[in-house]
Scaffold this active site. Structure first.
Site, PDB file in Angstrom:
ATOM      1  CD  GLU A   1      -3.953   4.555  10.629  1.00 10.33           C
ATOM      2  OE1 GLU A   1      -3.020   4.230  11.387  1.00 10.33           O
ATOM      3  OE2 GLU A   1      -3.858   4.518   9.382  1.00 10.33           O
TER       4      GLU A   1
ATOM      5  CG  ASP B   1      -0.299  -0.180   2.524  1.00 11.41           C
ATOM      6  OD1 ASP B   1      -0.063   0.852   3.200  1.00 11.41           O
ATOM      7  OD2 ASP B   1      -0.015  -1.322   2.913  1.00 11.41           O
TER       8      ASP B   1
END
Length: 271
Positions: free
Chosen positions: A164, A72
């Site tokens: 997050e 990613d």
């Protein structure tokens, strides 16, 4: 020096180093700060015995038993040479998929997203896009920002909600409610169940007691054993390392594995 005093000094050194790293590298958004902090903490936690094999080309020890590997990226990786990424092989292993940052918060699009989105596809990689979610920001506006940036096609991976970050003025139930509002908006728009990305700490705090069976989970857990989630909850993707090396990309890269066969991975894609 006493053990207590020494441990206190070590903690302050770690905090200082994190601060220097954040300032020195010029991090300008919440995602990068949170992500880099997670990476540093992950390095402190040593391997717990998970069988791994060293792949010299990728520069890391990769967990055994997984068939589908990916990475990613965001603009942090700079100008990526996608043909080199697609062509890279190390001991028979290749990168099959790549997730890339598309948007963050209300209106912020990743500066490299359009280039990465097209480049990954042209290199023959399976691609997916993620949004860094701010629970305290208007959910509808965040969703519309992602819609404007990301058009998914057949063969792409479902959209990802990067969760997050909390919100100081919202309690856990409010944070969860806003998260699910955003997830369900993406599900309705793209006609597929979004992937929820989070780390172990956030999962335990915000998601461990929630009903998430319809949504694939992508868990960040660096340098450690296979993630074990409370209640036997199954994960679909595991971000297992943040320091890989990939042809065509300058600097360290996050590495991921899919929990299943190539055929099962294909079923995850948009059809």
């Amino acid at each position: 020096m006493s053990s207590k005093h020494r441990n206190t000094q070590i903690r302050w050194i770690i905090v200082l180093l994190i601060g220097i790293l954040i300032l020195g590298l010029g991090y300008v958004n919440q995602e990068q700060i949170v992500h880099r902090y997670s990476q540093i903490v992950g390095r402190i936690n040593r391997l717990k015995g998970m069988p791994r094999t060293r792949y010299g080309g990728f520069g890391i020890d990769m967990p055994q038993g997984f068939k589908v590997h990916g990475i990613d990226v965001s603009y942090f990786q700079g100008n990526i040479n996608w043909p080199l990424v697609g062509a890279m092989r190390s001991q028979g292993k290749r990168i099959s998929f790549v997730f890339m940052k598309a948007t963050e918060g209300r209106v912020k699009e990743d500066p490299a997203f359009k280039y990465n989105w097209e480049g990954a596809k042209s290199a023959g990689l399976i691609r997916g896009a993620y949004h860094f979610f701010h629970p305290g920001v208007d959910v509808k506006q965040q969703a519309e920002s992602f819609y404007d940036a990301v058009t998914l096609s057949e063969g792409d991976l479902p959209p990802v909600v990067d969760f997050e970050r909390g919100a100081r003025y919202l309690d856990d139930n409010e944070v969860y409610a806003n998260l699910m509002d955003f997830v369900q908006r993406l599900e309705k728009h793209y006609h597929c169940a979004p992937i929820i990305y989070t780390n172990i700490k956030f999962f335990n705090r915000h998601l461990a007691d929630r009903e998430l069976s319809r949504y694939p989970l992508w868990i960040a857990n660096y340098y450690s054993d296979i993630p074990h989630l409370p209640g036997g909850v199954k994960w679909t993707l595991w971000q297992h390392h943040d320091g890989g090396t990939v042809d065509g990309i300058r600097g360290p890269v996050d590495f991921d594995v899919f929990n299943g066969s190539a055929a099962r991975f294909d079923r995850l894609r948009i059809h």
